[in-house]
Scaffold this motif. Structure first.
Motif, short mmCIF file in Angstrom:
data_model
loop_
_atom_site.label_atom_id
_atom_site.label_comp_id
_atom_site.label_asym_id
_atom_site.label_seq_id
_atom_site.Cartn_x
_atom_site.Cartn_y
_atom_site.Cartn_z
N ARG A 44 0.83 -1.21 0.00
CA ARG A 44 0.00 0.00 0.00
C ARG A 44 0.86 1.26 0.00
O ARG A 44 0.54 2.25 -0.66
N CYS B 161 -0.42 -4.07 -7.17
CA CYS B 161 -1.88 -4.08 -7.08
C CYS B 161 -2.39 -5.49 -6.79
O CYS B 161 -3.33 -5.68 -5.99
N ASP C 268 -6.12 -5.98 -5.65
CA ASP C 268 -6.83 -5.05 -6.54
C ASP C 268 -6.65 -5.52 -7.98
O ASP C 268 -5.82 -5.01 -8.73
N LYS D 168 -8.70 -5.27 -10.58
CA LYS D 168 -9.10 -4.30 -11.58
C LYS D 168 -7.96 -3.34 -11.91
O LYS D 168 -7.68 -3.04 -13.08
N LYS D 169 -7.30 -2.84 -10.89
CA LYS D 169 -6.19 -1.90 -11.10
C LYS D 169 -5.03 -2.58 -11.83
O LYS D 169 -4.38 -1.97 -12.69
#
Length: 281
Positions: free
Chosen positions: A218, A245, A250, A252-253
């Motif tokens: 992060r 990501c 994540d 999608k990212k």
């Protein structure tokens, strides 16, 4: 009080010997002058010959440098290497010229993937010019490719000690710490590099990768984004961003980065797609 005087006879004897002593001395002085004059002539001739030889060597080195450069431009790398190594022999009395030639030969070996030969050339260059930060850095790169990371790190540290503004050497220090698994040290190097060179995109990307490897994905995201904003044409930045990501879940990212990557490097994008697919399973 008794006063002692020399008798007349001894004085005569001394006076009679003076011309003999003066004559010998004159002959000795004359011989010495001739000898010294001869030595001076030999020294001057020797100095002239040395200067002439040095000048001839410099001219030959210049000629061979042009030969090497043309050969390199034409893709005849082996011929270029031979020319540079010949310069090192011809210019043995000019350490700076010889060192530069060996550095150039080492650089060609490096591009050819002949890392052992490259390392040897860089070592020889450093022997002739111990103050060359570039030769130290390039030696470190060759040793890194040979996976001799501790020795590579020493070379990079020496390069930075010689030239603290040598950004490439400082960056290579961080990369080598990472390869040694010393992520805290790598992070420290990158943070200082970012502080001193805020427009150096590679430092941000490497910082992000180091944070992700440390389980702090992060924290890595802003560094990925900064690297891409500074250099949006480097495919590896999107790939690394996508991996971080994925570590955060994540998907999608990560897929967004893969699509952007496809425009720059389709092969790398395909590899990333495989990584994403495996992550989905």
């Amino acid at each position: 009080m008794n006063l002692f005087y020399l008798s007349e006879e001894p004085l005569k004897a001394v006076r009679n010997r003076r011309p003999l002593i003066s004559k010998h001395m004159t002959q000795w002085i004359g011989m010495t002058r001739h000898a010294l004059t001869g030595c001076l002539v030999l020294i001057c001739l020797s100095s002239f010959a040395t200067a002439q030889t040095t000048a001839d060597s410099a001219k030959e080195a210049q000629r061979l440098t042009r030969v090497a450069q043309v050969a390199q431009q034409q893709g005849r790398n082996e011929d270029a290497i031979k020319a540079y190594e010949t310069i090192a022999l011809v210019a043995k009395n000019s350490p700076q010229i010889a060192a530069a030639a060996l550095l150039s030969a080492g650089n060609i070996y490096l591009t050819l993937g002949k890392f052992e030969q490259a390392a040897n050339a860089f070592r020889r260059s450093i022997t002739l010019d111990a103050n060359s930060a570039e030769a130290q850095n390039n030696l470190g790169e060759a040793l890194g490719e040979l996976k001799q990371y501790p020795r590579a790190l020493e070379a990079f540290q020496q390069a930075v000690a010689l030239d603290n503004g040598f950004v490439k050497a400082r960056y290579n220090m961080g990369v080598t710490y990472d390869r040694l698994g010393q992520l805290k040290y790598a992070e420290f190097v990158y943070r200082i590099l970012i502080r001193d060179h805020p427009d150096f995109a590679l430092a941000y990307d490497s910082m992000a990768v180091t944070l992700s490897k440390s389980g702090r994905a992060r924290e890595a995201i802003p560094f990925h984004e900064k690297a891409i904003s500074l250099n949006p044409n480097d495919p590896s930045f999107y790939y690394n961003f996508a991996v971080s990501c994925l570590m955060l879940g994540d998907l999608k990212k990560a897929q967004e980065q893969q699509q952007r990557l496809r425009q720059l490097d389709p092969a790398m994008a395909d590899h990333l797609a495989t990584v994403i697919t495996k992550r989905q399973k």
